[in-house]
Design a protein around this motif. Sequence first.
Motif, PDB file in Angstrom:
ATOM      1  N   SER A  76      66.136  35.524  56.620  1.00  0.00           N
ATOM      2  CA  SER A  76      65.388  36.688  57.096  1.00  0.00           C
ATOM      3  C   SER A  76      64.731  36.402  58.449  1.00  0.00           C
ATOM      4  O   SER A  76      64.785  37.233  59.360  1.00  0.00           O
ATOM      5  CB  SER A  76      64.325  37.095  56.077  1.00  0.00           C
ATOM      6  OG  SER A  76      64.940  37.539  54.889  1.00  0.00           O
ATOM      7  N   PHE A 124      65.963  38.381  61.906  1.00  0.00           N
ATOM      8  CA  PHE A 124      65.072  39.182  62.740  1.00  0.00           C
ATOM      9  C   PHE A 124      65.059  38.659  64.173  1.00  0.00           C
ATOM     10  O   PHE A 124      65.154  39.433  65.128  1.00  0.00           O
ATOM     11  CB  PHE A 124      63.652  39.203  62.156  1.00  0.00           C
ATOM     12  CG  PHE A 124      62.796  40.270  62.775  1.00  0.00           C
ATOM     13  CD1 PHE A 124      62.816  41.554  62.262  1.00  0.00           C
ATOM     14  CD2 PHE A 124      61.993  40.006  63.868  1.00  0.00           C
ATOM     15  CE1 PHE A 124      62.043  42.561  62.827  1.00  0.00           C
ATOM     16  CE2 PHE A 124      61.216  40.994  64.448  1.00  0.00           C
ATOM     17  CZ  PHE A 124      61.236  42.279  63.919  1.00  0.00           C
ATOM     18  N   ALA A 137      66.226  40.374  67.731  1.00  0.00           N
ATOM     19  CA  ALA A 137      65.308  40.421  68.878  1.00  0.00           C
ATOM     20  C   ALA A 137      65.939  39.770  70.104  1.00  0.00           C
ATOM     21  O   ALA A 137      65.814  40.273  71.227  1.00  0.00           O
ATOM     22  CB  ALA A 137      63.988  39.733  68.524  1.00  0.00           C
ATOM     23  N   VAL A 168      60.371  46.838  68.537  1.00  0.00           N
ATOM     24  CA  VAL A 168      60.040  46.278  67.222  1.00  0.00           C
ATOM     25  C   VAL A 168      60.466  47.229  66.102  1.00  0.00           C
ATOM     26  O   VAL A 168      61.071  46.794  65.111  1.00  0.00           O
ATOM     27  CB  VAL A 168      58.530  45.944  67.127  1.00  0.00           C
ATOM     28  CG1 VAL A 168      58.124  45.604  65.699  1.00  0.00           C
ATOM     29  CG2 VAL A 168      58.188  44.794  68.066  1.00  0.00           C
ATOM     30  N   VAL A 169      60.202  48.517  66.269  1.00  0.00           N
ATOM     31  CA  VAL A 169      60.603  49.488  65.234  1.00  0.00           C
ATOM     32  C   VAL A 169      62.128  49.551  65.132  1.00  0.00           C
ATOM     33  O   VAL A 169      62.684  49.577  64.025  1.00  0.00           O
ATOM     34  CB  VAL A 169      59.997  50.880  65.514  1.00  0.00           C
ATOM     35  CG1 VAL A 169      60.615  51.951  64.635  1.00  0.00           C
ATOM     36  CG2 VAL A 169      58.479  50.843  65.329  1.00  0.00           C
ATOM     37  N   ILE A 183      64.346  47.177  65.964  1.00  0.00           N
ATOM     38  CA  ILE A 183      64.833  45.924  65.372  1.00  0.00           C
ATOM     39  C   ILE A 183      64.547  45.903  63.876  1.00  0.00           C
ATOM     40  O   ILE A 183      65.406  45.522  63.069  1.00  0.00           O
ATOM     41  CB  ILE A 183      64.217  44.708  66.093  1.00  0.00           C
ATOM     42  CG1 ILE A 183      64.783  44.617  67.517  1.00  0.00           C
ATOM     43  CG2 ILE A 183      64.473  43.414  65.321  1.00  0.00           C
ATOM     44  CD1 ILE A 183      63.993  43.698  68.438  1.00  0.00           C
ATOM     45  N   ALA A 184      63.351  46.332  63.487  1.00  0.00           N
ATOM     46  CA  ALA A 184      62.992  46.359  62.056  1.00  0.00           C
ATOM     47  C   ALA A 184      63.879  47.339  61.287  1.00  0.00           C
ATOM     48  O   ALA A 184      64.271  47.063  60.145  1.00  0.00           O
ATOM     49  CB  ALA A 184      61.518  46.727  61.893  1.00  0.00           C
ATOM     50  N   THR A 185      64.234  48.456  61.911  1.00  0.00           N
ATOM     51  CA  THR A 185      65.099  49.438  61.259  1.00  0.00           C
ATOM     52  C   THR A 185      66.501  48.869  61.048  1.00  0.00           C
ATOM     53  O   THR A 185      67.064  48.978  59.953  1.00  0.00           O
ATOM     54  CB  THR A 185      65.161  50.735  62.097  1.00  0.00           C
ATOM     55  OG1 THR A 185      63.834  51.263  62.222  1.00  0.00           O
ATOM     56  CG2 THR A 185      66.066  51.767  61.450  1.00  0.00           C
ATOM     57  N   PHE A 223      67.287  45.691  60.984  1.00  0.00           N
ATOM     58  CA  PHE A 223      67.117  44.591  60.032  1.00  0.00           C
ATOM     59  C   PHE A 223      67.075  45.120  58.599  1.00  0.00           C
ATOM     60  O   PHE A 223      67.750  44.602  57.707  1.00  0.00           O
ATOM     61  CB  PHE A 223      65.838  43.820  60.380  1.00  0.00           C
ATOM     62  CG  PHE A 223      65.556  42.657  59.483  1.00  0.00           C
ATOM     63  CD1 PHE A 223      66.271  41.477  59.608  1.00  0.00           C
ATOM     64  CD2 PHE A 223      64.569  42.730  58.513  1.00  0.00           C
ATOM     65  CE1 PHE A 223      66.010  40.391  58.793  1.00  0.00           C
ATOM     66  CE2 PHE A 223      64.300  41.658  57.690  1.00  0.00           C
ATOM     67  CZ  PHE A 223      65.018  40.479  57.827  1.00  0.00           C
ATOM     68  N   SER A 224      66.295  46.173  58.378  1.00  0.00           N
ATOM     69  CA  SER A 224      66.180  46.760  57.038  1.00  0.00           C
ATOM     70  C   SER A 224      67.512  47.321  56.565  1.00  0.00           C
ATOM     71  O   SER A 224      67.886  47.146  55.398  1.00  0.00           O
ATOM     72  CB  SER A 224      65.126  47.871  57.040  1.00  0.00           C
ATOM     73  OG  SER A 224      63.861  47.335  57.355  1.00  0.00           O
TER      74      SER A 224
END
Length: 161
Positions: free
Chosen positions: A52, A56, A60, A142-143, A145-147, A149-150
Amino acid sequence: MTVVTPVATPVTPKRLYRGLAFAEAVTWTILITAMILKYAAGVEWAVLVGGSIHGFVFLAYGFSAVLVGVNQRWNLGRIAFAVLTAIVPYATVPFEAWLVKQGHLDGEWRLESGDHPDDDSWVNRMLRWFLARPILLTVVAVVGIATVFSALLVIGPPKVG
């Protein structure tokens, strides 16, 4: 018309790229260590945690390679190769060193249009718009990348066989 005054930032293209290239290599070490712990000592959760973290940072780094590549006017091949170096363990570090040696990371963020023919392209206009709003750029990155990633977590690892 709204005039946006650019915010000075100590994060240069070189500093951003170097930091994430190094972080990508560090997270390879974390992932490899986690895999050793899983297969040698039966510590199953190690790969989830290490993978994880690595995943991430991988995303990035890929984002930063595209952002810096567009800013530095790299061709599409160099940008793609920069992203692909994250797939090979530790390859981001020698590639970053090569970029520095060649001067491909020199310079500041391009906040204003110049004489270059590509400066009026939509990609370069969008780059300058976001660079003039570094907090918004950071939040969107960040949003985003997090999206991604999720979504990749939901899809899960590739099935073999």
